[in-house]
Design a protein around this motif. Structure first.
Motif, mmCIF file in Angstrom:
data_model
loop_
_atom_site.group_PDB
_atom_site.id
_atom_site.type_symbol
_atom_site.label_atom_id
_atom_site.label_comp_id
_atom_site.label_asym_id
_atom_site.label_seq_id
_atom_site.Cartn_x
_atom_site.Cartn_y
_atom_site.Cartn_z
ATOM 1 N N PRO A 384 -28.059 -32.577 -18.612
ATOM 2 C CA PRO A 384 -27.588 -33.760 -18.511
ATOM 3 C C PRO A 384 -26.185 -34.364 -16.966
ATOM 4 N N THR A 385 -26.768 -34.963 -16.699
ATOM 5 C CA THR A 385 -26.205 -35.961 -15.669
ATOM 6 C C THR A 385 -25.471 -37.359 -16.342
ATOM 7 N N VAL A 386 -24.281 -36.367 -16.242
ATOM 8 C CA VAL A 386 -22.313 -37.029 -17.320
ATOM 9 C C VAL A 386 -21.256 -37.255 -15.948
ATOM 10 N N LEU A 387 -20.247 -37.708 -16.599
ATOM 11 C CA LEU A 387 -19.329 -38.030 -15.709
ATOM 12 C C LEU A 387 -18.297 -36.848 -16.198
ATOM 13 N N GLY A 388 -17.930 -35.949 -14.463
ATOM 14 C CA GLY A 388 -17.417 -34.767 -15.220
ATOM 15 C C GLY A 388 -18.720 -33.154 -14.874
ATOM 16 N N GLY A 389 -19.643 -33.872 -14.624
ATOM 17 C CA GLY A 389 -20.733 -32.735 -15.022
ATOM 18 C C GLY A 389 -20.202 -31.534 -14.657
ATOM 19 N N GLN A 390 -20.082 -31.664 -13.001
ATOM 20 C CA GLN A 390 -19.927 -30.450 -12.054
ATOM 21 C C GLN A 390 -18.925 -29.766 -12.958
ATOM 22 N N GLU A 391 -17.499 -29.882 -13.439
ATOM 23 C CA GLU A 391 -16.826 -29.505 -13.601
ATOM 24 C C GLU A 391 -16.703 -28.376 -15.049
ATOM 25 N N PHE A 392 -17.884 -29.426 -16.321
ATOM 26 C CA PHE A 392 -18.347 -29.100 -16.514
ATOM 27 C C PHE A 392 -19.051 -27.467 -16.547
ATOM 28 N N THR A 393 -20.122 -27.777 -16.168
ATOM 29 C CA THR A 393 -20.822 -26.622 -15.271
ATOM 30 C C THR A 393 -20.304 -24.984 -15.124
ATOM 31 N N GLU A 394 -19.193 -25.595 -14.047
ATOM 32 C CA GLU A 394 -18.622 -24.259 -13.814
ATOM 33 C C GLU A 394 -17.723 -23.767 -14.975
ATOM 34 N N SER A 395 -17.172 -25.094 -15.415
ATOM 35 C CA SER A 395 -16.335 -24.255 -17.059
ATOM 36 C C SER A 395 -17.107 -22.885 -17.998
ATOM 37 N N LEU A 396 -18.939 -24.118 -18.181
ATOM 38 C CA LEU A 396 -19.582 -23.011 -18.601
ATOM 39 C C LEU A 396 -20.077 -21.851 -17.693
ATOM 40 N N GLN A 397 -20.527 -21.867 -17.083
ATOM 41 C CA GLN A 397 -20.437 -20.276 -16.005
ATOM 42 C C GLN A 397 -19.859 -19.343 -16.390
ATOM 43 N N GLY A 398 -18.178 -19.787 -16.373
ATOM 44 C CA GLY A 398 -16.923 -19.328 -16.368
ATOM 45 C C GLY A 398 -17.193 -17.949 -17.491
ATOM 46 N N HIS A 399 -17.658 -19.263 -18.667
ATOM 47 C CA HIS A 399 -17.829 -18.198 -20.281
ATOM 48 C C HIS A 399 -18.949 -17.796 -19.733
ATOM 49 N N ILE A 400 -20.593 -17.602 -19.614
ATOM 50 C CA ILE A 400 -21.619 -16.344 -19.419
ATOM 51 C C ILE A 400 -21.153 -16.208 -18.876
ATOM 52 N N GLU A 401 -20.329 -16.010 -17.695
ATOM 53 C CA GLU A 401 -19.810 -14.890 -17.293
ATOM 54 C C GLU A 401 -18.748 -13.741 -17.583
ATOM 55 N N ALA A 402 -18.187 -14.856 -18.637
ATOM 56 C CA ALA A 402 -17.308 -13.547 -19.466
ATOM 57 C C ALA A 402 -18.341 -13.215 -20.818
ATOM 58 N N VAL A 403 -18.762 -13.233 -20.760
ATOM 59 C CA VAL A 403 -20.205 -12.662 -22.021
ATOM 60 C C VAL A 403 -20.541 -11.739 -20.826
ATOM 61 N N GLN A 404 -20.670 -11.646 -20.270
ATOM 62 C CA GLN A 404 -21.719 -11.009 -19.324
ATOM 63 C C GLN A 404 -20.794 -9.870 -19.071
ATOM 64 N N PHE A 405 -20.212 -10.001 -18.688
ATOM 65 C CA PHE A 405 -18.697 -8.422 -17.528
ATOM 66 C C PHE A 405 -18.115 -8.310 -19.046
ATOM 67 N N GLY A 406 -18.322 -8.710 -20.066
ATOM 68 C CA GLY A 406 -17.968 -8.415 -21.086
ATOM 69 C C GLY A 406 -16.666 -8.518 -21.138
ATOM 70 N N LYS A 407 -15.605 -9.160 -21.031
ATOM 71 C CA LYS A 407 -13.949 -10.105 -21.244
ATOM 72 C C LYS A 407 -14.307 -10.886 -22.562
ATOM 73 N N GLU A 408 -15.669 -11.626 -23.086
ATOM 74 C CA GLU A 408 -15.309 -12.913 -23.562
ATOM 75 C C GLU A 408 -16.707 -12.124 -24.760
#
Length: 430
Positions: A384-408
């Motif tokens: 999806p190419t939407v306004l705020g797309g890069q910030e959206f992507t970086e935020s989702l990255q943080g939560h996926i990584e939190a699962v990877q490292f057992g933080k969420e």
């Protein structure tokens, strides 16, 4: 003969005629990219060829790391010495257009793009129906796996479903050898989010629907659950997946050395694999994304890149930049009907997006590795190419990584990712 070939022929002739116009004054056009040195050399060679027939125009190439590309464009746009042309990820276009940092394509260039590129690709290079640049590469994701490791683990074919995928990941895991079944990327936004989004799409879901995030849907929750299950079982080891936009680091090293059985990755990294593996590259195979329990088939996420012209450049610089881009992306600048851009992309194992380039490189795209990506193009889902797309992507990255490292937990990640995404996209649209 159909209208499209006639129109393409007309445009090619018109663009060639435009390119032959003499320049009233010497013009220097700067081209900002994140490509590696060997690719920059090819771009410089193309620029030198262009300069032979355009003695008043000089194209200078500048390269920065991918992580600095957007910030460099934003900070230097319109300034003296700032980039005239920049290669960008299409996700950034809506905000760049909103902030008036990129120049709308002149009519001839706009018609060139809408005529000679697939509709979806041309749309990704546009905002509100206005074309803002030339599309170049298109990227999709697929499952890459090591056939030798599959054979050693007794796995006869690539997994088609999530159940088969998880079972294969477990069989490929050998903790005594430091071997993981499935490699997840971390530390790089697109590298983290795109494989997750491809699994989500193959489970019947989407990141965003009608401008609204869907990260707490049942489809998305199941995707977070799959990641958590792989991590908890030891089939995926987070510390083995660190990477940057060039896939350097443990993620690449572990796959190249046979310490990772499967990954989900884009077609463009073929050159990195070949360089790292040499003859062992023959062990690597490509297959569609495994299908989840709610999915109707394999669906890769697709995204594209494009070259834009700074709106802050002088009129002479804009004119020269658009003329160079028309030539560089046109069928007369390369060999055998291919564009110079197509030649450059193919040197990296990247799929070109111009229709005539796809035809020109038809035989080369039949290699076992790339053919697997070409096969999934028709069922791909655009990121999806939407306004705020890069910030959206970086935020989702943080939560996926939190699962990877057992933080969420998976459930926590889905809820938090959705809440953050709603706030980000709402703010961006105001």
């Amino acid at each position: 003969m159909t209208i499209r070939p006639l129109m393409g022929l007309f445009l090619g002739t018109a663009m060639a005629a435009f390119s032959s116009v003499a320049w009233a004054e010497d013009v220097t056009v700067s081209f900002l990219t994140h490509w590696p040195p060997e690719t920059v050399a090819k771009l410089e060679a193309a620029a030198a060829t262009y300069a032979k027939d355009h003695p008043g125009v000089k194209v200078e190439v500048r390269a920065v790391p991918f992580g600095d590309l957007l910030t460099t464009l934003r900070s230097q746009a319109g300034q003296a010495g700032g980039p005239t042309i920049t290669g960008i990820y299409d996700l950034w276009l809506p905000e760049l257009a909103r902030d008036k940092l990129v120049n709308a394509a002149p009519e001839a260039n706009s018609t060139d793009v809408t005529t000679n590129w697939p509709k979806g690709v041309a749309t990704a290079a546009s905002v509100g129906g206005t074309v803002y640049g030339y599309p170049n590469e298109i990227d999709v994701y697929a499952l890459n796996y090591n056939k030798k490791l599959f054979e050693e683990a007794g796995i006869k074919e690539a997994p088609k479903t999530w159940d088969e995928f998880y079972a294969a990941a477990e069989k490929l895991t050998n903790k005594d050898k430091g071997q993981q079944g499935f490699g997840m990327i971390n530390s790089w936004a697109a590298g983290v989010v795109h494989p997750f989004a491809s699994l989500l799409a193959s489970n019947g879901g989407a990141l965003v629907v009608d401008g609204k995030p869907q990260l707490d849907s049942d489809n998305a929750k199941a995707t977070f659950d799959l990641y958590e299950k792989l991590i908890k079982s030891g089939a995926s080891v987070a510390t083995m997946g660190t990477a940057d936009a060039n896939t350097t680091g443990p993620f690449l090293d572990n796959f190249v050395s046979g310490k990772t059985g499967m990954i989900i990755m884009a077609n463009w990294w073929e050159s990195a694999l070949k360089a790292g593996m040499g003859d062992r590259f023959a062990d690597i195979a490509t297959a569609p994304i495994p299908v989840g329990p709610k999915g109707d088939g394999p669906h890769s996420i697709s995204y594209s890149w494009m070259t834009v012209v700074s709106d802050g450049a002088s009129d002479a610089e804009k004119k020269a930049a658009w003329d160079f881009l028309a030539w560089f992306n046109g069928p007369t600048s390369g060999e055998n009907g291919a564009s110079a851009m197509g030649d450059l992309l193919q040197s990296m194992g990247i799929l070109p997006s111009r229709t005539s380039d796809v035809a020109a490189f038809a035989e080369r795209l039949k290699t076992p590795f790339l053919a697997g990506y070409v096969d999934v193009l028709s069922e791909a889902r655009p990121f999806p190419t939407v306004l705020g797309g890069q910030e959206f992507t970086e935020s989702l990255q943080g939560h996926i990584e939190a699962v990877q490292f057992g933080k969420e937990t998976a459930a926590e990640a889905a809820a938090a990712a959705q809440a953050d995404a709603v706030a980000i996209l709402d703010k961006a649209s105001q």
